[in-house]
Write a protein that holds these residues in place. Sequence first.
Motif, PDB file in Angstrom:
ATOM      1  N   ARG A   8       0.841  -1.200   0.000  1.00  0.00           N
ATOM      2  CA  ARG A   8       0.000   0.000   0.000  1.00  0.00           C
ATOM      3  C   ARG A   8       0.879   1.254   0.000  1.00  0.00           C
ATOM      4  NH1 ARG A   8      -3.854  -0.374   5.026  1.00  0.00           N
ATOM      5  NH2 ARG A   8      -1.843  -0.933   5.960  1.00  0.00           N
ATOM      6  N   ASP A   9       0.433   2.214  -0.742  1.00  0.00           N
ATOM      7  CA  ASP A   9       1.152   3.480  -0.740  1.00  0.00           C
ATOM      8  C   ASP A   9       1.035   4.142   0.628  1.00  0.00           C
ATOM      9  OD1 ASP A   9       1.879   3.169  -3.370  1.00  0.00           O
ATOM     10  OD2 ASP A   9       0.115   4.251  -4.135  1.00  0.00           O
ATOM     11  N   ARG A  10       2.172   4.526   1.175  1.00  0.00           N
ATOM     12  CA  ARG A  10       2.148   5.212   2.460  1.00  0.00           C
ATOM     13  C   ARG A  10       1.987   6.716   2.240  1.00  0.00           C
ATOM     14  NH1 ARG A  10       6.533   2.599   6.694  1.00  0.00           N
ATOM     15  NH2 ARG A  10       5.670   0.486   6.713  1.00  0.00           N
ATOM     16  N   LYS A  11       1.221   7.301   3.114  1.00  0.00           N
ATOM     17  CA  LYS A  11       1.029   8.747   3.026  1.00  0.00           C
ATOM     18  C   LYS A  11       2.334   9.461   3.350  1.00  0.00           C
ATOM     19  CE  LYS A  11      -2.573  10.657   4.647  1.00  0.00           C
ATOM     20  NZ  LYS A  11      -3.619  11.146   5.568  1.00  0.00           N
ATOM     21  N   ASP A  12       2.640  10.462   2.590  1.00  0.00           N
ATOM     22  CA  ASP A  12       3.821  11.281   2.855  1.00  0.00           C
ATOM     23  C   ASP A  12       3.420  12.372   3.855  1.00  0.00           C
ATOM     24  OD1 ASP A  12       6.157  12.646   2.856  1.00  0.00           O
ATOM     25  OD2 ASP A  12       6.120  13.217   0.745  1.00  0.00           O
ATOM     26  N   VAL A  13       3.312  11.970   5.125  1.00  0.00           N
ATOM     27  CA  VAL A  13       2.759  12.887   6.124  1.00  0.00           C
ATOM     28  C   VAL A  13       3.626  14.111   6.333  1.00  0.00           C
ATOM     29  CG1 VAL A  13       1.503  11.070   7.339  1.00  0.00           C
ATOM     30  CG2 VAL A  13       3.874  11.567   7.987  1.00  0.00           C
ATOM     31  N   LEU A  14       4.931  13.994   6.115  1.00  0.00           N
ATOM     32  CA  LEU A  14       5.814  15.136   6.332  1.00  0.00           C
ATOM     33  C   LEU A  14       5.516  16.269   5.363  1.00  0.00           C
ATOM     34  CD1 LEU A  14       9.228  13.361   7.024  1.00  0.00           C
ATOM     35  CD2 LEU A  14       7.607  14.298   8.679  1.00  0.00           C
ATOM     36  N   ASN A  15       5.046  15.918   4.184  1.00  0.00           N
ATOM     37  CA  ASN A  15       4.710  16.935   3.192  1.00  0.00           C
ATOM     38  C   ASN A  15       3.224  17.256   3.147  1.00  0.00           C
ATOM     39  OD1 ASN A  15       7.339  17.440   2.157  1.00  0.00           O
ATOM     40  ND2 ASN A  15       7.247  15.515   1.002  1.00  0.00           N
ATOM     41  N   GLU A  16       2.381  16.315   3.567  1.00  0.00           N
ATOM     42  CA  GLU A  16       0.946  16.521   3.491  1.00  0.00           C
ATOM     43  C   GLU A  16       0.390  17.303   4.673  1.00  0.00           C
ATOM     44  OE1 GLU A  16      -1.137  12.901   2.891  1.00  0.00           O
ATOM     45  OE2 GLU A  16      -0.031  12.355   1.072  1.00  0.00           O
ATOM     46  N   LEU A  17       1.043  17.188   5.824  1.00  0.00           N
ATOM     47  CA  LEU A  17       0.544  17.856   7.026  1.00  0.00           C
ATOM     48  C   LEU A  17       1.376  19.091   7.329  1.00  0.00           C
ATOM     49  CD1 LEU A  17      -0.086  14.792   9.384  1.00  0.00           C
ATOM     50  CD2 LEU A  17      -1.693  15.898   7.827  1.00  0.00           C
ATOM     51  N   SER A  18       0.736  20.089   7.917  1.00  0.00           N
ATOM     52  CA  SER A  18       1.458  21.287   8.347  1.00  0.00           C
ATOM     53  C   SER A  18       2.254  20.976   9.604  1.00  0.00           C
ATOM     54  CB  SER A  18       0.470  22.422   8.627  1.00  0.00           C
ATOM     55  OG  SER A  18      -0.323  22.098   9.762  1.00  0.00           O
ATOM     56  N   ASP A  19       3.151  21.903   9.982  1.00  0.00           N
ATOM     57  CA  ASP A  19       3.940  21.710  11.202  1.00  0.00           C
ATOM     58  C   ASP A  19       3.035  21.556  12.412  1.00  0.00           C
ATOM     59  OD1 ASP A  19       6.218  21.854   9.725  1.00  0.00           O
ATOM     60  OD2 ASP A  19       6.736  23.909  10.316  1.00  0.00           O
ATOM     61  N   ALA A  20       2.005  22.389  12.485  1.00  0.00           N
ATOM     62  CA  ALA A  20       1.098  22.333  13.632  1.00  0.00           C
ATOM     63  C   ALA A  20       0.365  20.998  13.690  1.00  0.00           C
ATOM     64  CB  ALA A  20       0.103  23.494  13.571  1.00  0.00           C
ATOM     65  N   GLU A  21      -0.058  20.496  12.505  1.00  0.00           N
ATOM     66  CA  GLU A  21      -0.770  19.213  12.459  1.00  0.00           C
ATOM     67  C   GLU A  21       0.145  18.060  12.832  1.00  0.00           C
ATOM     68  OE1 GLU A  21      -4.111  20.085   8.984  1.00  0.00           O
ATOM     69  OE2 GLU A  21      -2.043  19.572   8.418  1.00  0.00           O
ATOM     70  N   LEU A  22       1.397  18.114  12.388  1.00  0.00           N
ATOM     71  CA  LEU A  22       2.360  17.066  12.730  1.00  0.00           C
ATOM     72  C   LEU A  22       2.598  17.010  14.234  1.00  0.00           C
ATOM     73  CD1 LEU A  22       5.027  17.443   9.899  1.00  0.00           C
ATOM     74  CD2 LEU A  22       3.688  15.388  10.393  1.00  0.00           C
ATOM     75  N   ILE A  23       2.810  18.186  14.839  1.00  0.00           N
ATOM     76  CA  ILE A  23       3.063  18.232  16.268  1.00  0.00           C
ATOM     77  C   ILE A  23       1.862  17.732  17.046  1.00  0.00           C
ATOM     78  CG2 ILE A  23       3.458  19.790  18.225  1.00  0.00           C
ATOM     79  CD1 ILE A  23       5.156  21.503  16.313  1.00  0.00           C
ATOM     80  N   LYS A  24       0.670  18.188  16.652  1.00  0.00           N
ATOM     81  CA  LYS A  24      -0.540  17.800  17.380  1.00  0.00           C
ATOM     82  C   LYS A  24      -0.789  16.303  17.289  1.00  0.00           C
ATOM     83  CE  LYS A  24      -5.490  18.818  17.720  1.00  0.00           C
ATOM     84  NZ  LYS A  24      -6.612  19.621  17.172  1.00  0.00           N
ATOM     85  N   ARG A  25      -0.531  15.716  16.117  1.00  0.00           N
ATOM     86  CA  ARG A  25      -0.854  14.299  15.913  1.00  0.00           C
ATOM     87  C   ARG A  25       0.207  13.370  16.489  1.00  0.00           C
ATOM     88  NH1 ARG A  25      -2.377  11.196  10.233  1.00  0.00           N
ATOM     89  NH2 ARG A  25      -2.431   9.085  11.108  1.00  0.00           N
ATOM     90  N   TYR A  26       1.470  13.693  16.262  1.00  0.00           N
ATOM     91  CA  TYR A  26       2.520  12.713  16.559  1.00  0.00           C
ATOM     92  C   TYR A  26       3.268  12.950  17.859  1.00  0.00           C
ATOM     93  CZ  TYR A  26       1.573  11.032  11.905  1.00  0.00           C
ATOM     94  OH  TYR A  26       0.939  10.516  10.809  1.00  0.00           O
ATOM     95  N   ARG A  27       2.859  13.926  18.657  1.00  0.00           N
ATOM     96  CA  ARG A  27       3.442  14.036  20.001  1.00  0.00           C
ATOM     97  C   ARG A  27       3.028  12.833  20.845  1.00  0.00           C
ATOM     98  NH1 ARG A  27       2.810  18.962  23.493  1.00  0.00           N
ATOM     99  NH2 ARG A  27       4.938  18.652  24.159  1.00  0.00           N
ATOM    100  N   GLY A  28       1.835  12.281  20.586  1.00  0.00           N
ATOM    101  CA  GLY A  28       1.386  11.145  21.375  1.00  0.00           C
ATOM    102  C   GLY A  28       0.935   9.986  20.534  1.00  0.00           C
TER     103      GLY A  28
END
Length: 310
Positions: free
Chosen positions: A14-34
Amino acid sequence: MAAPMRIRQPRNFRDRKDVLNELSDAELIKRYRGDDLGPSQQTVSRVITETLFALSRNEILSQYFKFPVTLENCHTKAVDFQQIAGFPGVIGTIDGTHVRITAPKEFEAEYVNRKRYHSINVQVVFDATYRILDIVARWPGSVHDARILRESALNQVVFGRGMVPDVYHLLGDSGYPCKKWLLTPYLLPQPGPQSDYNRAHKKTRNVVERGIGQLKRRFHVLHGEIRVTPTAKVCQIIKVCAMLHNICKDRNIRIPAPEDIDEPAEDIEEDYDNAPLAVQQPPLPPVAPRPREGLLYRDEFVNLHFDNDE
């Protein structure tokens, strides 16, 4: 009759989402801190261990912790600090902070601090922009701040060998010995210059308390209990978090919580002006008397910079 040869079917990925490019900095921090990207706990632990080992090497850390030693760099730091409360010659504020850990299997009693929990006592120096200049993360919680300083490279090399110009110094609380390069508050200040000095000292030294608060809010692993072993790995986590804090500062990455509600870390906040000695200073282990040289230098410094009558 030979069995027919089985034809291996190609695996479908399955194609993996390129979350580093698809999500903003704020979205990355909010989602992947926990949260994580889905790998097993074993894989996550292995990757974290490898990453910690790579990032905690001295040749990496030294790129992000740079203590000022040149006249130009010291002057820049001092100008930033003097804008806070008019306190001259300050290039850093120093303090210790405890990071809670689970009880280690070896030398368990040495890690119990004066608040009766297991910890690593971390020495840290901040500049006026809340960037970490130096960090020592290797001592058990029972070790006092003064001993950590005495054994540190700051004492034995940076200031001990005269790498920093004489007119510049650190600010520390009353748990540290007063030195020419480390100014501490008066425990019982006299009205006038000594009280003025203490007020400016307290306001300026508050940078390290706020800095520790920012570091622990940015990386909540430092604010709770670090449940990994051995303790050497805990120390790696602390140093890498400190390095990443500096990278965030360099790139203007905000702390997830609003920065305008900074508050001191869990350490005791002193009232230099009015509190009696027993309240201001936590119990100290037996140590040699404070050198008179540092105390006399502080008196001269106060008379020079805080005596408005002269």
